[in-house]
Design a protein around this motif. Structure first.
Motif, short mmCIF file in Angstrom:
data_model
loop_
_atom_site.label_atom_id
_atom_site.label_comp_id
_atom_site.label_asym_id
_atom_site.label_seq_id
_atom_site.Cartn_x
_atom_site.Cartn_y
_atom_site.Cartn_z
N ARG A 198 28.56 75.43 23.75
CA ARG A 198 28.63 75.86 25.15
C ARG A 198 28.96 74.68 26.09
O ARG A 198 29.72 74.82 27.05
N GLU A 199 28.41 73.53 25.77
CA GLU A 199 28.63 72.35 26.61
C GLU A 199 30.11 71.97 26.68
O GLU A 199 30.64 71.64 27.74
N ASP B 90 39.45 82.46 33.74
CA ASP B 90 38.14 83.11 33.89
C ASP B 90 37.08 82.26 33.18
O ASP B 90 36.84 82.38 31.97
N GLN B 91 36.44 81.39 33.96
CA GLN B 91 35.50 80.43 33.39
C GLN B 91 34.33 81.10 32.67
O GLN B 91 33.97 80.73 31.57
N ASN B 92 33.77 82.12 33.33
CA ASN B 92 32.60 82.78 32.74
C ASN B 92 32.95 83.48 31.43
O ASN B 92 32.20 83.40 30.45
N ALA B 93 34.09 84.16 31.44
CA ALA B 93 34.50 84.89 30.22
C ALA B 93 34.71 83.90 29.07
O ALA B 93 34.29 84.15 27.93
N PHE B 94 35.32 82.76 29.37
CA PHE B 94 35.60 81.75 28.35
C PHE B 94 34.29 81.19 27.78
O PHE B 94 34.09 81.16 26.56
N ILE B 95 33.37 80.80 28.67
CA ILE B 95 32.10 80.22 28.24
C ILE B 95 31.28 81.22 27.42
O ILE B 95 30.73 80.89 26.37
N GLU B 96 31.27 82.45 27.90
CA GLU B 96 30.49 83.50 27.23
C GLU B 96 31.04 83.78 25.83
O GLU B 96 30.29 83.86 24.85
N LEU B 97 32.37 83.91 25.77
CA LEU B 97 33.02 84.22 24.49
C LEU B 97 32.77 83.11 23.47
O LEU B 97 32.36 83.37 22.34
N VAL B 98 32.97 81.87 23.89
CA VAL B 98 32.77 80.73 22.99
C VAL B 98 31.32 80.67 22.52
O VAL B 98 31.04 80.56 21.32
N ALA C 21 28.26 80.69 17.20
CA ALA C 21 26.96 80.73 16.51
C ALA C 21 27.16 80.97 15.02
O ALA C 21 27.97 81.80 14.60
N ASN C 22 26.43 80.23 14.20
CA ASN C 22 26.46 80.36 12.73
C ASN C 22 27.80 80.08 12.07
O ASN C 22 28.04 80.51 10.95
N ASP D 120 35.96 76.81 11.85
CA ASP D 120 35.88 78.14 12.48
C ASP D 120 35.50 78.01 13.95
O ASP D 120 35.95 78.79 14.79
N ARG D 121 34.65 77.05 14.27
CA ARG D 121 34.27 76.84 15.67
C ARG D 121 35.48 76.38 16.49
O ARG D 121 35.68 76.84 17.62
N VAL D 122 36.26 75.48 15.92
CA VAL D 122 37.46 75.00 16.62
C VAL D 122 38.42 76.17 16.86
O VAL D 122 39.01 76.30 17.93
N GLU D 123 38.52 77.05 15.86
CA GLU D 123 39.40 78.22 16.00
C GLU D 123 38.89 79.17 17.09
O GLU D 123 39.68 79.74 17.84
N VAL D 124 37.58 79.31 17.19
CA VAL D 124 37.00 80.13 18.27
C VAL D 124 37.47 79.62 19.63
O VAL D 124 37.89 80.38 20.50
N PHE D 125 37.41 78.31 19.81
CA PHE D 125 37.86 77.70 21.07
C PHE D 125 39.34 77.98 21.32
O PHE D 125 39.74 78.34 22.42
N ALA D 126 40.16 77.79 20.26
CA ALA D 126 41.61 78.00 20.41
C ALA D 126 41.90 79.46 20.77
O ALA D 126 42.73 79.75 21.65
N ASP D 127 41.19 80.39 20.12
CA ASP D 127 41.40 81.82 20.40
C ASP D 127 40.94 82.18 21.82
O ASP D 127 41.58 82.98 22.51
N ALA D 128 39.83 81.57 22.25
CA ALA D 128 39.33 81.84 23.61
C ALA D 128 40.31 81.28 24.65
O ALA D 128 40.49 81.88 25.72
#
Length: 260
Positions: A13-14, A31-39, A44-45, A50-58
């Motif tokens: 999140r940071e 959309d800052q909130n949507a991005f932070i929330e989605l990431v 998690a877990n 996979d975490r890096v991919e989550v960021f790229a997809d967001a």
């Protein structure tokens, strides 16, 4: 010494907050909130990649859908170039999702993507991002790489060698370029006497990879260059032939004696 924290926890999140603060001034529609929330929800877990991919997809979901526009915004947040040969990983980790964005979403836009990788590598690395491009269109890729061989920036010259390594660690193995070792050797030729220790190490590792594919071809090539008085760095040769030397490969040991 503090406790070691696995790198995957950096992508949380940071970092999402940090990226929104960087992007928003250049794209008010972000959309800052949507991005932070989605990431926050999706990482998690998950493990590092996979975490890096989550960021790229967001990023993909929250930036303009037009790739050239999106990448232009991302290139505005990448910060100053790394003028040293250290810290490309430690200080540039926040760029991993940007590099992954290029890797995953930019294949139809070679010009924009190679420009992005050129800039990213001066701050972090694009050695993984470039791999799908080599596989998709080696001819176009070679055009950019030939240009980069003489770039004044050692990070860019290193990318030529490191990005095309057949056995790059933590990356999908790729065969020699166009299934012809000559293409790899032609890229490495001018880098055999590169002045940067950072580039030298990469060239040696690349040579070592190639000796596992076709040892004789590499040795004959090096022999010919030396006979033609082509300047080769002894350290690169010694390090590049380390696997063959360990195996006491006769031709490799003979070559090593010549550069003593």
């Amino acid at each position: 010494m503090g406790n070691y924290v696995p790198l995957k926890y950096y992508f949380d999140r940071e970092l999402a907050l940090r990226l929104t603060e960087l992007i928003h001034p250049f794209y008010l529609g972000f959309d800052q909130n949507a991005f932070i929330e989605l990431v926050t929800k999706e990482v998690a877990n998950k493990e590092l990649k996979d975490r890096v991919e989550v960021f790229a997809d967001a990023l993909k979901q929250n930036l303009p859908s037009d790739y050239p526009q999106a990448i232009a915004i991302l290139l505005k947040i990448i910060g100053p170039e790394n003028k040293t040969e250290k810290g490309m990983f430690t200080n540039g980790y926040f760029l991993m999702p940007v590099a992954y964005f290029v890797e995953k979403y930019g294949l139809e836009y070679f010009d924009h993507s190679f420009h992005a990788m050129y800039e990213i590598t001066k701050r972090h690395t694009a050695e993984y991002a470039i791999r799908p491009y080599l596989i998709a269109d080696i001819n176009s890729s070679m055009t950019y790489l030939q240009d980069w061989i003489t770039d004044p920036n050692p990070h860019v010259r290193r990318l030529v060698s490191e990005g095309t390594r057949p056995r790059l660690p933590w990356a999908k193995k790729i065969p020699p370029l166009k299934n012809d070792l000559e293409n790899n050797l032609s890229l490495l030729e001018s880098l055999l006497h590169d002045t940067s220790p950072y580039v030298q190490k990469s060239v040696a590792n690349h040579l070592n990879d190639l000796t596992k594919e076709s040892p004789e071809q590499v040795l004959v090539w090096l022999d010919q260059l030396m006979k033609a008085n082509h300047h080769v760095n002894r350290k690169i040769i010694k390090n590049g032939l380390r696997t063959l030397i360990k195996l006491e490969h006769e031709h490799a040991l003979e070559l090593l004696r010549k550069v003593e």
